[in-house]
Design a protein around this motif. Structure first.
Motif, PDB file in Angstrom:
ATOM      1  N   ASP A 176      12.734 -32.619  13.791  1.00  0.00           N
ATOM      2  CA  ASP A 176      12.737 -30.676  14.354  1.00  0.00           C
ATOM      3  C   ASP A 176      11.956 -30.092  13.815  1.00  0.00           C
ATOM      4  OD1 ASP A 176      14.877 -28.814  15.915  1.00  0.00           O
ATOM      5  OD2 ASP A 176      14.170 -28.250  14.253  1.00  0.00           O
ATOM      6  N   LEU A 177      11.004 -28.972  14.613  1.00  0.00           N
ATOM      7  CA  LEU A 177       9.930 -28.483  14.716  1.00  0.00           C
ATOM      8  C   LEU A 177      10.476 -27.332  13.927  1.00  0.00           C
ATOM      9  CD1 LEU A 177       6.801 -27.903  14.159  1.00  0.00           C
ATOM     10  CD2 LEU A 177       7.447 -26.894  16.380  1.00  0.00           C
ATOM     11  N   PRO A 178      10.115 -27.021  11.862  1.00  0.00           N
ATOM     12  CA  PRO A 178      11.181 -25.711  11.761  1.00  0.00           C
ATOM     13  C   PRO A 178      10.685 -24.389  11.933  1.00  0.00           C
ATOM     14  CG  PRO A 178       9.730 -27.053  10.282  1.00  0.00           C
ATOM     15  CD  PRO A 178       9.343 -27.928  11.550  1.00  0.00           C
ATOM     16  N   ARG A 179      10.654 -24.158  12.206  1.00  0.00           N
ATOM     17  CA  ARG A 179      10.605 -22.651  11.754  1.00  0.00           C
ATOM     18  C   ARG A 179       9.880 -21.663  10.035  1.00  0.00           C
ATOM     19  NH1 ARG A 179      13.738 -17.202  13.975  1.00  0.00           N
ATOM     20  NH2 ARG A 179      12.622 -15.514  12.387  1.00  0.00           N
ATOM     21  N   ALA A 180       8.624 -21.686  10.158  1.00  0.00           N
ATOM     22  CA  ALA A 180       8.754 -21.773   8.916  1.00  0.00           C
ATOM     23  C   ALA A 180       8.309 -20.067   8.306  1.00  0.00           C
ATOM     24  CB  ALA A 180       7.005 -21.542   8.653  1.00  0.00           C
ATOM     25  N   ALA A 181       8.241 -18.897   8.942  1.00  0.00           N
ATOM     26  CA  ALA A 181       8.213 -17.574   9.198  1.00  0.00           C
ATOM     27  C   ALA A 181       8.184 -17.001   9.988  1.00  0.00           C
ATOM     28  CB  ALA A 181       6.454 -17.509   7.677  1.00  0.00           C
ATOM     29  N   THR A 182       7.652 -15.616   9.714  1.00  0.00           N
ATOM     30  CA  THR A 182       8.610 -14.583  11.303  1.00  0.00           C
ATOM     31  C   THR A 182       6.447 -13.329  10.450  1.00  0.00           C
ATOM     32  OG1 THR A 182      10.518 -14.219  10.824  1.00  0.00           O
ATOM     33  CG2 THR A 182       9.385 -12.692  11.752  1.00  0.00           C
ATOM     34  N   VAL A 183       6.303 -12.524  11.153  1.00  0.00           N
ATOM     35  CA  VAL A 183       4.815 -11.733  11.667  1.00  0.00           C
ATOM     36  C   VAL A 183       5.822 -10.838  12.029  1.00  0.00           C
ATOM     37  CG1 VAL A 183       3.397 -10.654  12.742  1.00  0.00           C
ATOM     38  CG2 VAL A 183       3.362 -13.585  12.447  1.00  0.00           C
ATOM     39  N   ARG A 184       6.303  -9.440  11.096  1.00  0.00           N
ATOM     40  CA  ARG A 184       7.282  -8.356  11.527  1.00  0.00           C
ATOM     41  C   ARG A 184       6.590  -6.993  11.454  1.00  0.00           C
ATOM     42  NH1 ARG A 184      12.328 -10.166  11.163  1.00  0.00           N
ATOM     43  NH2 ARG A 184      12.708 -11.583   9.059  1.00  0.00           N
ATOM     44  N   LEU A 185       6.339  -6.937  13.579  1.00  0.00           N
ATOM     45  CA  LEU A 185       5.751  -5.507  13.668  1.00  0.00           C
ATOM     46  C   LEU A 185       5.579  -4.540  13.406  1.00  0.00           C
ATOM     47  CD1 LEU A 185       5.122  -7.883  17.174  1.00  0.00           C
ATOM     48  CD2 LEU A 185       3.628  -7.959  15.270  1.00  0.00           C
ATOM     49  N   ASP A 186       4.937  -3.907  13.394  1.00  0.00           N
ATOM     50  CA  ASP A 186       5.521  -2.381  12.540  1.00  0.00           C
ATOM     51  C   ASP A 186       6.019  -1.355  14.072  1.00  0.00           C
ATOM     52  OD1 ASP A 186       3.059  -1.898  14.294  1.00  0.00           O
ATOM     53  OD2 ASP A 186       1.488  -0.513  12.111  1.00  0.00           O
ATOM     54  N   HIS A 187       5.212  -2.187  15.643  1.00  0.00           N
ATOM     55  CA  HIS A 187       5.425  -1.565  15.957  1.00  0.00           C
ATOM     56  C   HIS A 187       6.336  -2.543  17.727  1.00  0.00           C
ATOM     57  CE1 HIS A 187       4.834   0.516  20.464  1.00  0.00           C
ATOM     58  NE2 HIS A 187       4.802   2.034  20.254  1.00  0.00           N
ATOM     59  N   ALA A 188       7.329  -1.490  18.195  1.00  0.00           N
ATOM     60  CA  ALA A 188       7.641  -2.946  19.499  1.00  0.00           C
ATOM     61  C   ALA A 188       6.174  -3.187  21.074  1.00  0.00           C
ATOM     62  CB  ALA A 188       9.462  -2.470  20.032  1.00  0.00           C
ATOM     63  N   VAL A 189       6.729  -4.239  20.793  1.00  0.00           N
ATOM     64  CA  VAL A 189       5.724  -5.386  22.041  1.00  0.00           C
ATOM     65  C   VAL A 189       6.818  -5.627  23.057  1.00  0.00           C
ATOM     66  CG1 VAL A 189       3.986  -5.727  20.193  1.00  0.00           C
ATOM     67  CG2 VAL A 189       4.947  -7.319  20.563  1.00  0.00           C
ATOM     68  N   ARG A 190       6.375  -5.703  24.392  1.00  0.00           N
ATOM     69  CA  ARG A 190       7.056  -5.627  25.331  1.00  0.00           C
ATOM     70  C   ARG A 190       5.966  -7.120  26.568  1.00  0.00           C
ATOM     71  NH1 ARG A 190       8.290  -1.561  27.799  1.00  0.00           N
ATOM     72  NH2 ARG A 190      10.503  -0.898  26.690  1.00  0.00           N
ATOM     73  N   ASP A 191       7.512  -8.422  26.453  1.00  0.00           N
ATOM     74  CA  ASP A 191       6.839  -9.251  27.359  1.00  0.00           C
ATOM     75  C   ASP A 191       5.538  -9.209  27.018  1.00  0.00           C
ATOM     76  OD1 ASP A 191       9.288  -8.827  28.789  1.00  0.00           O
ATOM     77  OD2 ASP A 191       7.744  -7.701  30.466  1.00  0.00           O
ATOM     78  N   VAL A 192       5.237  -9.957  25.780  1.00  0.00           N
ATOM     79  CA  VAL A 192       3.673 -10.913  25.472  1.00  0.00           C
ATOM     80  C   VAL A 192       3.837 -12.274  26.038  1.00  0.00           C
ATOM     81  CG1 VAL A 192       2.695 -11.460  23.434  1.00  0.00           C
ATOM     82  CG2 VAL A 192       3.691  -9.483  23.330  1.00  0.00           C
ATOM     83  N   GLN A 193       2.664 -12.411  26.703  1.00  0.00           N
ATOM     84  CA  GLN A 193       2.359 -13.646  27.494  1.00  0.00           C
ATOM     85  C   GLN A 193       1.149 -14.410  27.228  1.00  0.00           C
ATOM     86  OE1 GLN A 193       4.383 -14.716  29.957  1.00  0.00           O
ATOM     87  NE2 GLN A 193       3.692 -13.251  31.585  1.00  0.00           N
ATOM     88  N   GLY A 194       0.417 -13.870  26.346  1.00  0.00           N
ATOM     89  CA  GLY A 194      -0.763 -14.754  25.411  1.00  0.00           C
ATOM     90  C   GLY A 194      -1.178 -14.205  23.907  1.00  0.00           C
ATOM     91  N   CYS A 195      -1.278 -15.065  23.055  1.00  0.00           N
ATOM     92  CA  CYS A 195      -2.206 -14.488  22.159  1.00  0.00           C
ATOM     93  C   CYS A 195      -3.040 -14.968  21.428  1.00  0.00           C
ATOM     94  CB  CYS A 195      -1.293 -14.058  20.345  1.00  0.00           C
ATOM     95  SG  CYS A 195       0.383 -12.690  21.175  1.00  0.00           S
ATOM     96  N   ASP A 196      -4.551 -14.768  21.267  1.00  0.00           N
ATOM     97  CA  ASP A 196      -5.185 -15.867  20.365  1.00  0.00           C
ATOM     98  C   ASP A 196      -5.943 -14.990  18.867  1.00  0.00           C
ATOM     99  OD1 ASP A 196      -6.530 -18.289  19.755  1.00  0.00           O
ATOM    100  OD2 ASP A 196      -7.901 -18.066  21.945  1.00  0.00           O
ATOM    101  N   PHE A 197      -6.267 -15.690  18.411  1.00  0.00           N
ATOM    102  CA  PHE A 197      -6.398 -15.106  16.717  1.00  0.00           C
ATOM    103  C   PHE A 197      -8.375 -15.173  17.441  1.00  0.00           C
ATOM    104  CE2 PHE A 197      -2.930 -17.700  14.473  1.00  0.00           C
ATOM    105  CZ  PHE A 197      -2.470 -16.481  13.659  1.00  0.00           C
ATOM    106  N   LEU A 198      -8.438 -13.630  16.841  1.00  0.00           N
ATOM    107  CA  LEU A 198     -10.087 -13.120  17.007  1.00  0.00           C
ATOM    108  C   LEU A 198     -10.695 -13.618  15.350  1.00  0.00           C
ATOM    109  CD1 LEU A 198     -12.490 -11.288  18.037  1.00  0.00           C
ATOM    110  CD2 LEU A 198     -11.035  -9.429  16.679  1.00  0.00           C
ATOM    111  N   ASP A 199      -9.548 -13.235  14.797  1.00  0.00           N
ATOM    112  CA  ASP A 199     -10.441 -14.053  13.247  1.00  0.00           C
ATOM    113  C   ASP A 199      -8.680 -14.039  12.147  1.00  0.00           C
ATOM    114  OD1 ASP A 199      -8.908 -11.865  11.667  1.00  0.00           O
ATOM    115  OD2 ASP A 199     -11.164 -10.326  12.540  1.00  0.00           O
ATOM    116  N   ALA A 200      -8.989 -15.385  11.027  1.00  0.00           N
ATOM    117  CA  ALA A 200      -7.751 -15.095  10.560  1.00  0.00           C
ATOM    118  C   ALA A 200      -6.380 -14.627  10.179  1.00  0.00           C
ATOM    119  CB  ALA A 200      -7.811 -15.613   9.319  1.00  0.00           C
ATOM    120  N   THR A 201      -6.605 -12.621  10.107  1.00  0.00           N
ATOM    121  CA  THR A 201      -5.366 -11.950  10.020  1.00  0.00           C
ATOM    122  C   THR A 201      -5.855 -10.871  11.188  1.00  0.00           C
ATOM    123  OG1 THR A 201      -7.392 -10.890   8.681  1.00  0.00           O
ATOM    124  CG2 THR A 201      -6.022 -11.878   7.806  1.00  0.00           C
ATOM    125  N   THR A 202      -6.319 -11.131  12.202  1.00  0.00           N
ATOM    126  CA  THR A 202      -6.048 -10.572  13.776  1.00  0.00           C
ATOM    127  C   THR A 202      -6.261 -11.228  14.676  1.00  0.00           C
ATOM    128  OG1 THR A 202      -8.245  -8.877  12.967  1.00  0.00           O
ATOM    129  CG2 THR A 202      -7.703  -8.578  15.521  1.00  0.00           C
TER     130      THR A 202
END
Length: 292
Positions: A176-202
């Motif tokens: 089973d692929l484990p869930r390792a951690a969570t990114v806790r957002l300071d502002h709610a987002v809705r219906d995110v369809q995709g993300c990509d890294f601009l750099d290591a922390t963005t």
């Protein structure tokens, strides 16, 4: 893509077959102003509704690899027969591993399908944790290749972190692929369809938000600044709305923002926007942006 939107797309495609046979600010009270980190549209390409309507990824290895796309027509019949009937926005590591996120209509698992640089495919199944949504809209691999982020549909205040399947030594197709951690957002987002890294922390993310109450605009391009590079522990993410994605079509109605890709080789950001109604077939676009 939501179930409603998938049904719309299938209906429109069926209609075409019949025709052929017969013939950056938070808060709802403010209008969004241009963010300091702005992205300027520089062009577009038609997005095929069957094979380019869900997501996209640039692949660096081997050299000269073409861009990859996902859509209704890219789901292998064998996967669909086993219930994996929806593919989201993919991503690729800098060493050439290509990862597609899959979901079912029911059950308690989601799946990531990985193609290694030698062309072989493997499947990594994740059993949902308590409160985790079934939806598996996208995958985004950290620049070091070891960690993968994924998201859930709806209004969310988090992103999910996994060891990158097929790359991180903590993963195996037989486990089973484990869930390792969570990114806790300071502002709610809705219906995110995709993300990509601009750099290591963005992260740059495309939101299909139809309401516009979270940031003062619908269908926003979002930036998420992480407190640290993702790993085995939780981090926080500061969310900013950068701009509204282009909403242009010969048809009127509801657009759908889809996957996003950032190609570090050219500094080009690409985002798919699916047109309303029958125009999903004619003028859906992959828009290209550069940093302003």
């Amino acid at each position: 893509m939501s179930l409603r939107a998938r049904q719309r797309c299938h209906t429109v495609l069926t209609g075409l077959a019949v025709l052929a046979l017969s013939l950056a600010l938070a808060g709802p009270a403010h209008a969004a102003a241009p963010a300091a980190d702005s992205w300027t549209e520089v062009g577009s390409d038609r997005a095929d509704p069957l094979t380019e309507s869900q997501g996209l990824a640039s692949v660096e290895v081997p050299a000269g690899s073409p861009n990859r796309y996902t859509g209704i027509g890219t789901v292998p019949l064998g996967l669909s027969a086993r219930g994996w009937n929806h593919v989201g926005d993919p991503d690729a590591t800098y060493d050439g591993h290509y990862i597609e996120p899959y979901q079912r209509d029911s059950g308690n698992t989601k799946m990531f399908r990985v193609q290694a640089p030698d062309g072989s495919w493997s499947e990594y199944v994740h059993t949902l944790s308590a409160g985790e949504a079934l939806n598996n809209s996208w995958s985004a691999v950290s620049p070091d290749g070891q960690w993968m982020l994924a998201g859930e549909w709806g209004t969310m205040d988090r992103l999910l972190v996994f060891p990158t399947p097929g790359v991180n030594p903590a993963t195996s197709p037989s486990a089973d692929l484990p869930r390792a951690a969570t990114v806790r957002l300071d502002h709610a987002v809705r219906d995110v369809q995709g993300c990509d890294f601009l750099d290591a922390t963005t992260l740059l993310c495309s939101s299909d938000d139809p309401e516009g109450t979270l940031f003062g605009l619908t269908k926003p391009l979002l930036r998420v600044d992480l407190s640290a590079a993702p790993g085995g522990g939780d981090v926080t993410g500061h969310v900013t709305a950068l701009r509204q994605l282009p909403l242009r079509s010969a048809c009127s109605g509801g657009f759908e923002a889809e996957g996003v890709d950032y190609d570090r080789r050219t500094g080009t950001l690409r985002v798919i926007v699916v047109s309303p109604g029958f125009c999903v077939l004619t003028d859906s676009k992959t828009y290209r942006f550069t940093r302003g």
